[in-house]
Write an enzyme that holds these catalytic residues in place. Structure first.
Site, PDB file in Angstrom:
ATOM      1  N   ASP A 244     -36.383 -10.099 -34.685  1.00 33.59           N
ATOM      2  CA  ASP A 244     -35.586  -9.043 -33.704  1.00 33.59           C
ATOM      3  C   ASP A 244     -37.266  -8.141 -32.593  1.00 33.59           C
ATOM      4  O   ASP A 244     -38.240  -8.675 -32.889  1.00 33.59           O
ATOM      5  CB  ASP A 244     -35.204  -8.355 -34.244  1.00 33.59           C
ATOM      6  CG  ASP A 244     -34.360  -7.057 -32.766  1.00 33.59           C
ATOM      7  OD1 ASP A 244     -34.222  -8.179 -30.877  1.00 33.59           O
ATOM      8  OD2 ASP A 244     -33.777  -6.449 -33.276  1.00 33.59           O
TER       9      ASP A 244
ATOM     10  N   GLU B 121     -40.707  -9.659 -28.102  1.00 34.97           N
ATOM     11  CA  GLU B 121     -41.170 -10.159 -26.364  1.00 34.97           C
ATOM     12  C   GLU B 121     -42.613  -9.246 -26.806  1.00 34.97           C
ATOM     13  O   GLU B 121     -43.431  -9.938 -25.700  1.00 34.97           O
ATOM     14  CB  GLU B 121     -40.365  -8.618 -25.333  1.00 34.97           C
ATOM     15  CG  GLU B 121     -38.470  -9.066 -25.987  1.00 34.97           C
ATOM     16  CD  GLU B 121     -37.905  -8.772 -26.293  1.00 34.97           C
ATOM     17  OE1 GLU B 121     -37.967  -7.786 -27.638  1.00 34.97           O
ATOM     18  OE2 GLU B 121     -37.244  -9.053 -27.515  1.00 34.97           O
TER      19      GLU B 121
ATOM     20  N   ASP C 166     -28.969  -7.582 -25.669  1.00 34.50           N
ATOM     21  CA  ASP C 166     -28.437  -6.483 -25.309  1.00 34.50           C
ATOM     22  C   ASP C 166     -26.855  -6.456 -25.022  1.00 34.50           C
ATOM     23  O   ASP C 166     -26.933  -5.291 -24.083  1.00 34.50           O
ATOM     24  CB  ASP C 166     -28.761  -4.725 -26.758  1.00 34.50           C
ATOM     25  CG  ASP C 166     -29.326  -4.613 -27.313  1.00 34.50           C
ATOM     26  OD1 ASP C 166     -28.975  -5.748 -28.078  1.00 34.50           O
ATOM     27  OD2 ASP C 166     -30.362  -4.336 -26.827  1.00 34.50           O
TER      28      ASP C 166
HETATM   29  C1  NOJ Z   1     -32.384  -4.909 -30.564  1.00 32.47           C
HETATM   30  C2  NOJ Z   1     -31.642  -5.612 -30.973  1.00 32.47           C
HETATM   31  O1  NOJ Z   1     -31.243  -6.719 -29.595  1.00 32.47           O
HETATM   32  C3  NOJ Z   1     -30.167  -5.644 -31.745  1.00 32.47           C
HETATM   33  O2  NOJ Z   1     -28.982  -6.853 -31.958  1.00 32.47           O
HETATM   34  C4  NOJ Z   1     -30.273  -4.821 -33.299  1.00 32.47           C
HETATM   35  O3  NOJ Z   1     -29.001  -4.566 -33.883  1.00 32.47           O
HETATM   36  C5  NOJ Z   1     -31.336  -3.654 -33.051  1.00 32.47           C
HETATM   37  N1  NOJ Z   1     -32.973  -4.567 -32.427  1.00 32.47           N
HETATM   38  C6  NOJ Z   1     -31.469  -2.753 -34.703  1.00 32.47           C
HETATM   39  O4  NOJ Z   1     -32.601  -3.724 -34.597  1.00 32.47           O
END
Ligand code: NOJ
Length: 950
Positions: free
Chosen positions: A526, A529, A605
């Protein structure tokens, strides 16, 4: 001071989502306030204003043309001259034109060696980044088209080069010298013209002091040596202006697609009237908005243009910040796009073929196809931020069984670590991860854990990465420190080969963290970017420095790919020598062209709102048509709390995403599917059971995509190219090549549903898989059918002509389904025939690749015969699956009103009579067929004679 303010705001934004609504647009650049985009927009406007009087500054020097024969191909070299009236010196831009396999024509323009002495003092490489293709392409050895398949001519007047290529010379490309244009023809019809509008721009290197001498009247110097955006003021842009830009006119094309990631429609919008071109710049965009062209987490610079007889792919091979203007309105027939990148070489590829599916194939030859994922990863994934501790995980595991929800994987978000130090466990909450994995394994389940690229300072792993100089550096070429989840962090530089062994060491079997002795643990990458909370646009400063002295500016959109590829590499090494080699599974948030080879993606998100459920469909469709099929959206929505109805409808839609995972923010209320209670829980369970029943079909779709690039979540127009209306339908889709046509319900309180049928083929109602008294739809012309629906309905149709495979027994997870029998649904078409394919392997290992342990089965049917042909199988695998049966066959025949007298089955030397239910409402069911899936077979259907025949 500024840093503290910004960091503070970001923390509030991240931790208190209920306080703010929607994206903070001011955190992100627009074309207007991005120097390079602003300048090219200005440049294009000036040229438009000059109209036909405009005389381009760029031309090709005829004497520079050189045709090189190498590697059994030909490459055309030459020089574009940039003439600045105020300067004696011309600027030389060497170019290369080549043809790659799949009849992909590639054009690359570079800048001749810059004045190194002037910029030597700084720590960065001063020539243009030209390694994007090394990351995006599947091999470093370019698959050039063989010399005998093309012919190059230079015309007599020396004003153009003509290249004929393709099996029967069906392609032609004409490169004109002044103005510089490249037109690609298919069957002698021009399909695309590069630089038709003269927007080609290549900002050459110049010293800041004499910049004014280098400027032409069409240009503005906005942001050439300083960044005016409030959060990037520290960026001194050490190499000055470097942008590249080019326009493309698509002849006769009005439907353009691709260039993700944006939360917008499938068919690209005209951007001429808005200030919002499509932007490709991988960012952690907080509470992104729908119907927006703002940048998001991933970038694939592939655009698809489609018309009934021809499709075209434009692959802009650049990983820097990029804006794309789309113009569909200035010309009645054609569309055009204007591509503007901050820096790098100008490099693009044009792919032309008859269908969009062929574009996927040809593009896949260059960038690779999706990996065939392990079967478990196509099951249902249960995630939230966070499952708190071992007990929580095991409780959820148990409750899933109690409520009879099949699922394959439970996920651990960042809180499992010791203070967000990746490669550590919080020993209080997770004292015995090995035991946890064993318990999950016992029920056939897996664990996915998150590992992000930011590394908290002052612990063993970041210390090692810093010591070995494997971090991303700041503009002074010393370790870059920023903020992310753990507080102060450094970032691993996965462009640096030194990083790989360091990364690998954490995944070894004997490693304290990952040496879990177990093969049921997989990875989530995650924030790659990369997300930097106190960085401009929540990312790394563009003047940061990567391995090789490259500015972050040059490689920004590629970083996410290098990171998940490093993880993949480590996982592959981990499994080497282990007899239980499991194919890696990695979910990545950031991605680039080529990511499909090693990772799945999700749309980040989203929010628990109906509009996010709705937009997830075009987003996943777009991902699929740019060869990144393994994609999905957070089921239920990440931020907020979905109503029970929304959650239920999201499960019903989510079962069709190639990647199917429920996920929720840390502040969201618990929403495991049994929490909603009845009737919702049962309805969600039915949805998940349908997903599991369809896994053989989905796995087959992945197999096909891994060979051809065909989308799994497939837009309607792929199967209805002659129907103009189908080009804009983005709320329904075909499920691979299976013929399943699905339109999820995405409206609150819906009791009526319309599904668009794009052709005049027969369609059988498959709502809720019950195949009740069969509704058959056969329209005289494409159009909508209307249905009354209730909450439990998952509207779907099966298109006549297809045979799909299912496994219908309830099991706890995919692993326990391996030996289950198959059901076939045969949906005969208007001509009374159907066909289908089934792919089987062990679902886990690489034996399908290493020793051909797979089965590829082709089913065909007419009104009176059904047969199966084994296209591929070896003896070992045949033996392995010899006990697996086809148990049930459902035959749907829209035309039949005759009764069946008998059905005989023949397999090998044996022949037997089948038990069946007669033709009831156009449906016949063969029960307990006892057919081995591993060997060919034939079925004969004998009908009772008609009255007329008697
Ligand atoms: C951002 C991610 O997009 C989300 O899915 C994740 O729960 C949080 N980071 C925490 O790791």
């Amino acid at each position: 001071m500024k840093f503290i303010r910004q960091f503070h705001i970001i923390l509030i934004l991240i931790w208190a989502p209920t306080l703010v609504f929607g994206v903070k647009e001011s955190l992100f650049k627009t074309c207007e306030n991005s120097g390079f985009c602003h300048r090219n927009k200005y440049f294009a406007e000036s040229i438009k204003n000059e109209g036909s009087n405009y005389q381009s500054r760029y031309s090709i020097a005829p004497e520079s043309i050189l045709i090189e024969s190498k590697l059994n191909t030909k490459i055309i070299h030459g020089q574009i001259i940039k003439d600045i009236p105020t300067l004696a010196e011309d600027f030389i831009l060497p170019f290369e034109l080549s043809i790659l396999e799949g009849n992909n024509i590639r054009f690359t323009i570079n800048e001749e060696q810059r004045h190194i002495a002037d910029i030597k003092a700084i720590n960065i490489t001063n020539y243009r980044y030209n390694q994007t293709s090394d990351w995006a392409f599947v091999t470093s050895e370019l698959p050039y088209l063989a010399e005998n398949l093309f012919k190059v001519e230079i015309d007599q007047s020396k004003s153009e080069v003509i290249v004929h290529y393709g099996e029967s010379n069906e392609y032609k490309a004409i490169l004109t010298f002044n103005p510089v244009t490249l037109t690609v023809f298919y069957n002698d019809i021009p399909q695309v013209i590069a630089n038709h509008q003269n927007f080609f721009n290549f900002e050459h290197w110049r010293p800041k002091e004499s910049n004014y001498e280098h400027l032409t009247v069409e240009e503005t110097d906005y942001g050439m040596f300083e960044d005016h955006f409030v959060d990037s003021e520290n960026d001194k842009i050490p190499l000055g202006p470097e942008s590249i830009a080019l326009d493309f006119t698509f002849k006769g094309f009005k439907n353009l697609y691709g260039i993700p990631e944006h939360a917008d429609s499938l068919n690209l919008k005209d951007t001429t009237d808005s200030d919002q071109p499509y932007r490709l710049y991988n960012v952690d965009i907080f509470e992104y908005e729908t119907n927006s062209r703002m940048a998001m987490y991933g970038a694939i610079p592939l655009l698809l243009a489609v018309k009934p007889e021809i499709s075209l792919g434009l692959f802009w091979i650049n990983g820097a910040d990029t804006f794309i203007n789309v113009d569909k309105t200035s010309n009645e027939e054609d569309s055009s796009t204007h591509w503007i990148s901050e820096n790098g070489v100008l490099d693009f590829m044009i792919i032309i073929d008859k269908t969009p599916a062929n574009i996927n194939y040809n593009y896949g030859l260059i960038t690779g196809f999706t990996q065939l994922p392990p079967l478990f990863s196509l099951g249902y994934h249960q995630c939230r931020w966070n499952y708190n501790d071992e007990k929580d995980v095991l409780d959820v595991n148990q409750l899933m069984d109690k409520h009879q929800f099949p699922y394959d994987t439970i996920w651990l978000d960042i809180e499992y670590t010791d203070q967000k130090k990746y490669f550590t466990w919080d020993k209080h909450k997770f004292p015995s991860p090995k035991q946890l994995l064993k318990s999950l394994d016992h029920t056939g389940r897996n664990l996915v854990i998150i590992i992000d690229p930011h590394l908290k300072t002052n612990y063993f792993f970041s210390d090692e990465v810093i010591k070995k100089q494997a971090c991303i550096n700041d503009s002074k070429n010393t370790t870059f420190y920023g903020h992310c989840w753990p507080g102060e962090s450094v970032w691993i530089d996965t462009f640096n080969p030194t990083s790989q062994p360091i990364w690998d060491s954490q995944f070894e079997w004997n490693n304290e963290f990952f040496g879990l002795d177990s093969s049921n643990v997989f990875l989530w990458n995650d924030m790659n970017e990369p997300s930097v909370f106190n960085g401009p646009e929540t990312s790394a400063p563009k003047d940061n420095i990567h391995f090789g002295g490259w500015e972050h500016r040059s490689v920004h959109n590629i970083y996410g790919l290098t990171y998940h590829e490093a993880t993949y590499e480590s996982l592959i090494k981990r499994t080497k020598g282990n007899t239980n080699r499991t194919r890696p599974f990695i979910l990545t948030r950031s991605y680039f062209a080529g990511s499909q080879r090693t990772a799945a993606m999700w749309t980040g998100d989203n929010m628990s709102k109906w509009e996010y459920l709705k937009i997830s469909i075009p987003m996943v469709l777009t991902s699929n048509i740019v060869n990144m099929p393994f994609s999905g959206a957070d089921v239920g929505g990440f931020f907020g709390n979905p109503s029970k109805e929304l959650l239920t409808r999201w499960y019903q839609a989510g079962i069709w995403y190639p990647f199917f995972r429920a996920h929720a923010h840390i502040d969201a209320r618990r929403r495991e599917p049994w929490i909603a209670g009845e009737p919702y829980t049962s309805i969600m369970r039915d949805a998940v059971l349908l997903r599991y029943a369809l896994l053989p079909t989905l796995y087959t779709a992945f197999y096909e995509s891994s060979k051809t690039g065909i989308p799994i979540f497939k837009p309607i127009f792929y199967e209805a190219l002659t129907n103009p209306k189908s080009y804009s339908i983005d709320d329904e889709f075909f499920f691979g090549n299976s013929g399943l046509l699905v339109k999820p319900v995405t409206d609150e309180g819906a009791d009526r549903h319309e599904i668009y049928i794009p052709d005049t083929e027969v369609y059988y109602d498959y709502t809720n898989r019950s195949l009740p008294s069969i509704n058959v739809y056969k329209l005289d012309e494409p159009g909508y059918i209307k249905k009354d629906i209730s909450l439990q309905d998952i509207p779907a149709l099966i298109k006549g002509g297809h045979i799909i495979s299912l496994k219908e027994r309830y099991r706890r997870s995919t692993r326990l389904m391996v030996n289950d029998p198959y059901t076939l649904i045969i949906a005969l078409n208007n001509n009374g025939v159907a066909e289908g394919q089934l792919y089987i392997d062990d679902g886990e290992s690489f034996e399908f690749e290493n020793s051909g342990e797979l089965a590829l089965v082709k089913f065909s049917a007419t009104e009176s015969t059904i047969n199966s042909q084994i296209l591929e199988i070896n003896d070992t695998f045949k033996q392995k699956i010899s006990s697996i049966k086809i148990e049930k066959i459902i035959i749907l025949n829209s035309k039949s009103n005759k009764s069946i007298e008998s059905i005989s089955i023949k397999q090998g030397d044996e022949e037997w009579q089948a038990k069946f239910d007669g033709t009831v409402d156009k449906k016949t069911i063969i029960h307990n067929a006892k057919i081995k899936v591993s060997e060919s077979w034939d079925i004969q259907l004998i009908y009772e004679p008609d009255h007329d025949e008697l």
